[in-house]
Design an enzyme around this catalytic site. Structure first.
Site, PDB file in Angstrom:
ATOM      1  N   PRO A  92      79.414  34.436  54.320  1.00 56.94           N
ATOM      2  CA  PRO A  92      78.789  34.132  53.058  1.00 56.94           C
ATOM      3  C   PRO A  92      78.454  32.787  52.982  1.00 56.94           C
ATOM      4  O   PRO A  92      78.998  31.734  53.185  1.00 56.94           O
ATOM      5  CB  PRO A  92      79.785  34.500  51.732  1.00 56.94           C
ATOM      6  CG  PRO A  92      81.002  34.219  52.537  1.00 56.94           C
ATOM      7  CD  PRO A  92      80.841  34.812  53.987  1.00 56.94           C
ATOM      8  N   ASP A 142      78.273  19.096  60.458  1.00 63.19           N
ATOM      9  CA  ASP A 142      79.355  20.141  60.853  1.00 63.19           C
ATOM     10  C   ASP A 142      79.008  20.572  62.180  1.00 63.19           C
ATOM     11  O   ASP A 142      79.616  21.409  63.201  1.00 63.19           O
ATOM     12  CB  ASP A 142      79.619  21.279  59.865  1.00 63.19           C
ATOM     13  CG  ASP A 142      80.583  20.813  58.728  1.00 63.19           C
ATOM     14  OD1 ASP A 142      80.771  19.494  58.564  1.00 63.19           O
ATOM     15  OD2 ASP A 142      80.607  21.659  57.770  1.00 63.19           O
ATOM     16  N   SER A 192      77.161  26.745  61.999  1.00 62.21           N
ATOM     17  CA  SER A 192      77.582  27.499  63.138  1.00 62.21           C
ATOM     18  C   SER A 192      76.312  28.245  63.533  1.00 62.21           C
ATOM     19  O   SER A 192      76.181  28.216  64.763  1.00 62.21           O
ATOM     20  CB  SER A 192      78.825  28.597  62.508  1.00 62.21           C
ATOM     21  OG  SER A 192      79.150  28.978  63.751  1.00 62.21           O
ATOM     22  N   LEU A 206      82.223  27.379  54.240  1.00 62.40           N
ATOM     23  CA  LEU A 206      82.570  27.974  55.566  1.00 62.40           C
ATOM     24  C   LEU A 206      82.128  27.745  56.737  1.00 62.40           C
ATOM     25  O   LEU A 206      82.248  28.133  57.813  1.00 62.40           O
ATOM     26  CB  LEU A 206      82.743  29.643  55.464  1.00 62.40           C
ATOM     27  CG  LEU A 206      83.672  30.133  54.434  1.00 62.40           C
ATOM     28  CD1 LEU A 206      83.396  31.596  54.247  1.00 62.40           C
ATOM     29  CD2 LEU A 206      85.287  29.947  54.706  1.00 62.40           C
ATOM     30  N   GLY A 207      80.983  27.002  56.570  1.00 65.97           N
ATOM     31  CA  GLY A 207      80.275  26.337  57.642  1.00 65.97           C
ATOM     32  C   GLY A 207      79.281  27.315  58.572  1.00 65.97           C
ATOM     33  O   GLY A 207      78.672  27.276  59.577  1.00 65.97           O
ATOM     34  N   GLY A 208      79.168  28.517  57.797  1.00 59.94           N
ATOM     35  CA  GLY A 208      78.244  29.351  58.298  1.00 59.94           C
ATOM     36  C   GLY A 208      76.796  28.910  58.974  1.00 59.94           C
ATOM     37  O   GLY A 208      76.333  29.321  59.853  1.00 59.94           O
ATOM     38  N   GLY A 209      75.886  28.064  57.954  1.00 59.00           N
ATOM     39  CA  GLY A 209      74.737  27.621  58.636  1.00 59.00           C
ATOM     40  C   GLY A 209      74.767  26.601  59.677  1.00 59.00           C
ATOM     41  O   GLY A 209      74.048  26.698  60.640  1.00 59.00           O
ATOM     42  N   LYS A 260      84.362  28.462  59.868  1.00 60.05           N
ATOM     43  CA  LYS A 260      85.522  27.391  60.000  1.00 60.05           C
ATOM     44  C   LYS A 260      86.108  27.307  58.688  1.00 60.05           C
ATOM     45  O   LYS A 260      85.876  27.625  57.566  1.00 60.05           O
ATOM     46  CB  LYS A 260      85.066  26.218  60.542  1.00 60.05           C
ATOM     47  CG  LYS A 260      84.141  25.513  59.477  1.00 60.05           C
ATOM     48  CD  LYS A 260      84.604  24.611  58.373  1.00 60.05           C
ATOM     49  CE  LYS A 260      83.388  24.105  57.466  1.00 60.05           C
ATOM     50  NZ  LYS A 260      84.042  23.430  56.544  1.00 60.05           N
ATOM     51  N   GLY A 301      77.042  28.953  51.334  1.00 59.66           N
ATOM     52  CA  GLY A 301      77.209  28.231  50.192  1.00 59.66           C
ATOM     53  C   GLY A 301      78.747  28.339  49.681  1.00 59.66           C
ATOM     54  O   GLY A 301      78.915  28.018  48.727  1.00 59.66           O
TER      55      GLY A 301
END
Length: 310
Positions: free
Chosen positions: A98, A140, A108, A103-106, A11, A100
């Site tokens: 990537p 998030d 998501s 981008l909200g990877g964790g 995101k 930290g």
């Protein structure tokens, strides 16, 4: 054994404003989330062995961390407890987003794990309870149950749908050498106490009216991020990246979340690809915004490839 594959999309925050620090220590936020096509992938399959076996590819640092602290592990563990499931599960997380970088990877990944595990087991959880479980994992996470363009209120965990905007090409630049810990970024804000019930009075009122207007509008409203000033002051290269994106043809550019990724919105994918050449020492991702309808379709499409594997 049965296997489910599901994407976990990144995101960006089209707007991110802080209204003050609350008595519980969190910051009161008004943010507009937008999913983009950059994504990780989760693969879940049943196991003859008890418990949760998590493997991570594509992120060496994340793979070295204790698995029980990983949001994917915690998401599956929360649902196993909720559903009282004893059978084991294997989860493979293939990272592209990537870590930290705002981008909200964790988050998501956690939401994808919740959806994927329900699909794998064929079980259901009431939507309100699923959102509650998601919120317990991170502010998030509830957003990623739905995707698209949405308004986040409170800690960002109170989510309301917004009209989707037209698909736009996006270039994400993730500087290899800069990491911005989220607690540090919030500390740099030096936010005043959140006024709570008095928010509708005085100087805070225009922010509320602005966000009310955005809820009813499908028009783009310009990027805005309150973290830019304090983060750019400490990491001047991020400011230079933003300026380079604008010089490279981006119509708008902004810090992603609390950083350290920076993104630009471009008129065309070709212009975004040309601009990416200007960042040879950084990770770059040319992607596009993903509407809520497309998000749901892509997730359901991914879930439908569940198959029997040996």
């Amino acid at each position: 054994m049965r296997e489910v594959r599901i994407p976990a999309f990144a995101k960006i925050n089209l707007r991110l404003e802080t209204l003050g620090k609350r008595p519980d220590g969190y910051h009161e936020l008004r943010t507009i989330f937008q999913t983009i096509s950059l994504h990780d992938e989760l693969r879940l399959r049943g196991s003859r062995h008890p418990g949760i076996a998590l493997t991570i590819q594509g992120d060496a640092a994340l793979s070295r961390e204790p698995f029980r602290k990983n949001l994917v592990y915690r998401a599956v563990d929360a649902l196993r407890g909720e559903l009282r499931v004893r059978s084991g599960v294997e989860v493979e997380l293939r990272k592209t987003i990537p870590s930290g970088r705002g981008l909200g990877g964790g988050s998501s990944d956690a939401a994808a794990a919740l959806i994927g595990y329900l699909r794998l087991t064929g079980r259901k959880v009431p939507p309100s309870r699923l959102i509650e479980i998601a919120a317990s994992l991170g502010a998030d996470v509830p957003f990623f149950l739905f995707g698209g363009r949405a308004l986040g209120v409170g800690r960002g965990d109170e989510i309301y749908p917004l009209p989707d905007i037209a698909k736009r090409p996006v270039l994400v630049v993730s500087p290899q050498e800069i990491h911005v810990p989220t607690p540090d970024a919030y500390g740099w804000l030096k936010a005043p106490p959140y006024p709570g019930a008095t928010l509708t009075k005085g100087a805070a009122r225009p922010k509320l009216w602005k966000f009310c207007a955005l809820c009813w509008s499908a028009q783009e409203s310009g990027l805005s991020n309150d973290f830019e000033r304090p983060v750019f002051r400490r990491h001047t290269r991020l400011d230079r990246i933003k300026r380079a994106l604008l010089r490279g043809g981006a119509t708008e550019a902004s810090l992603a979340g609390s950083g350290s990724a920076v993104f630009g919105v471009f008129p065309s994918p070709a212009m975004a690809r040309r601009a990416a050449v200007g960042f040879p020492n950084d990770q770059t991702f040319v992607c596009e915004t993903v509407s809520r309808q497309r998000y749901g379709r892509m997730v359901r499409g991914a879930l439908s490839i569940a198959r029997s594997v040996r």
